[in-house]
Design a protein around this motif. Structure first.
Motif, short mmCIF file in Angstrom:
data_model
loop_
_atom_site.label_atom_id
_atom_site.label_comp_id
_atom_site.label_asym_id
_atom_site.label_seq_id
_atom_site.Cartn_x
_atom_site.Cartn_y
_atom_site.Cartn_z
N LYS A 1 0.79 -1.23 0.00
CA LYS A 1 0.00 0.00 0.00
C LYS A 1 0.82 1.29 0.00
CE LYS A 1 -4.04 -2.11 2.18
NZ LYS A 1 -5.07 -2.01 3.23
N ALA A 2 2.09 1.21 0.31
CA ALA A 2 2.96 2.41 0.30
C ALA A 2 4.37 2.00 -0.12
CB ALA A 2 2.97 3.08 1.67
N PRO A 3 4.51 1.49 -1.34
CA PRO A 3 5.81 0.94 -1.76
C PRO A 3 6.93 1.95 -1.83
CG PRO A 3 4.29 1.08 -3.62
CD PRO A 3 3.49 1.39 -2.39
N GLY A 4 6.60 3.25 -1.82
CA GLY A 4 7.65 4.27 -1.84
C GLY A 4 8.25 4.57 -0.49
N THR A 5 7.76 3.92 0.57
CA THR A 5 8.25 4.17 1.93
C THR A 5 9.13 3.03 2.38
OG1 THR A 5 6.30 5.48 2.48
CG2 THR A 5 7.60 4.63 4.32
N ALA A 6 10.38 3.32 2.70
CA ALA A 6 11.35 2.31 3.12
C ALA A 6 11.28 2.10 4.63
CB ALA A 6 12.77 2.75 2.74
N ILE A 7 11.74 0.94 5.08
CA ILE A 7 11.88 0.64 6.51
C ILE A 7 13.36 0.66 6.86
CG2 ILE A 7 11.55 -1.06 8.34
CD1 ILE A 7 9.14 -2.12 6.76
#
Length: 482
Positions: A256-262
């Motif tokens: 749902k938010a593939p542009g946000t890294a962990i």
């Protein structure tokens, strides 16, 4: 030469056949020079210049990480001061200086937000607080309304000035009802709430996106091995972090938010074994893009140690604070250069952050926690006047000159008190930052492409040197620390 037009300050263009002419900006521990451009005509590269015993060779053929930038945390305290304790004109001028480019801008490209309250908040809160004994597993009451008054207006102004600003975020605590002690202060995340907490983090990313603020990276928990006694915090050991990431947050963000890294860890250099334990988890590891570090205990070399084990994971230095415990420029300015700007990037960091962007003359406002932390700038709460602290100048020596997308390149190190790091910008200009940690002046030479110049750096001082090479050398990828 076409690339000359894109340099920060006006300088005579070099022809393709001319030797480069370096520009210099100096800060000294006596504060007589603070990011001051030096009109030294002797910084012309020459083939006949002999390498001195202290010699820094810069090699753009050896390339390392690509830089995201330098900056600080936009805490509730920082945003409140800018929004309410400065006039509109004062606030806009400060943000233009901090996030803008040009001769007076320092060009911060990287910023950190808190997800809920930290010690530098005027009250303790989460984005889904409930009365004692109540829960909200469907997050029906989730709201980022606490950000509307101060943080979001200031952040949107910063993004308008610098649309490339990279924004990351870290929670200090899950909502109290998700925790073992039903409190924002101390406690652990209940295992049955792992999935709910992951959804809480996703809701935050989605809500910020709806406000026009893309979150490029999250950490699961600020300082997960520390439970502060008087402000929000939460203990998450490696097994818990791996379970939340591998079973819940990782798949959720990917869908749902593939542009946000962990980013894993977000705590001190002292315990490299903790992020290594999470990276060793086969389920969590594919969802982790990097490891975040704080400066308060341990050695900066821990960053490179972990990256050596997992070279596909990026390195980020996400928090360090100055304070009244280290007030002396001759001691603290070289420490910041050695450990953060130079040491941090030499040990792999793509971005480096200080803690509070701004605090007032009383080192606040805060509620619990650090009583004598120093912001990068101090805002006088009565007049709105700005004092630029040594952290500001240390970081500006990098952020004003090293562009987002620059690559770190090789430069000599371990030279009798001299520390250095070098970068090549997307416009091909070379930036070399040199710090003199010694108590005496150090005269050294700089070499690039078979030519050299000499420079004398005062004790406990830092200089940024920049030049446009006559031609970009062919690059070769290199792993490790030069």
């Amino acid at each position: 030469m076409a690339l000359c037009a894109s340099l920060l300050a006006a300088a005579p263009c070099q022809t393709a056949q001319a030797a480069p002419l370096a520009q210099a900006w100096l800060s000294t521990a006596d504060q007589k020079h603070l990011l001051a451009e030096q009109k030294d005509k002797g910084l012309q590269f020459k083939r006949e210049q002999v390498a001195l015993p202290l010699h820094i060779e810069v090699d753009a053929r050896q390339r390392f990480q690509t830089m995201a930038g330098f900056g600080a945390g936009l805490t509730d305290a920082s945003a409140w001061l800018i929004q309410h304790q400065m006039s509109e004109a004062q606030g806009q001028a400060l943000l233009q200086e901090l996030f803008g480019r040009g001769p007076t801008g320092v060009g911060f490209d990287f910023i950190r937000l808190t997800i809920g309250a930290s010690d530098f908040s005027r009250q303790h809160y989460s984005y889904d607080d409930q009365p004692a004994g109540k829960t909200d597993p469907r997050l029906n009451d989730f709201s980022i309304a606490p950000l509307q008054a101060e943080v979001l207006p200031v952040l949107k102004q910063a993004l308008a000035i610098n649309p490339q600003l990279q924004v990351m975020a870290s929670p200090w605590s899950a909502p109290a009802w998700m925790k073992s002690n039903d409190s924002l202060i101390q406690g652990r995340l209940k295992p049955e709430m792992y999935g709910v907490f992951a959804e809480y983090m996703l809701r935050y990313v989605e809500a910020m996106r709806a406000e026009g603020v893309p979150i490029f990276a999250l950490t699961l928990q600020n300082e997960p091995h520390f439970e502060p006694p008087d402000y929000p915090g939460m203990r998450l050991d490696p097994a818990a972090r791996a379970a939340v990431i591998g079973d819940h947050l990782g798949p959720l963000l990917r869908a749902k938010a593939p542009g946000t890294a962990i980013l894993e860890w977000d705590h001190n250099w002292k315990e490299p074994e903790s992020p290594l334990a999470v990276l060793n988890d086969a389920k969590a590891r594919p969802f982790i893009q990097g490891v975040a570090w704080h400066c308060y205990e341990g050695e900066v070399s821990a960053q490179a140690q972990v990256q050596a084990a997992y070279p596909d994971k990026d390195v980020w230095l996400t928090e360090c604070s100055g304070g009244k415990w280290k007030p002396h420029w001759p001691e603290t300015l070289p420490w910041m250069m050695h450990n953060l700007i130079i040491g941090g990037t030499r040990n792999g960091a793509r971005g480096v952050l200080m803690w509070n962007l701004a605090l007032d003359e009383n080192d606040g406002p805060h509620l619990g926690g650090c009583k004598d932390c120093r912001g990068m700038v101090t805002i006088n709460s009565k007049t709105g006047a700005v004092t630029r602290n040594m952290e500001y100048y240390a970081f500006a020596h990098a952020s004003r000159f090293v562009r987002q997308g620059a690559q770190r390149i090789a430069s000599s190190s371990d030279l009798d008190g001299l520390d250095s790091v070098a970068f090549q910008n997307p416009d091909q200009s070379i930036v070399l930052i040199v710090s003199n940690g010694a108590k005496a002046k150090r005269r050294f030479s700089v070499g690039f492409g078979g030519q050299r110049f000499a420079y004398a750096l005062p004790p406990s001082a830092v200089v940024t040197l920049r030049w446009a090479p006559p031609a970009a050398p062919a690059a070769k990828a290199v792993k490790g620390k030069p």
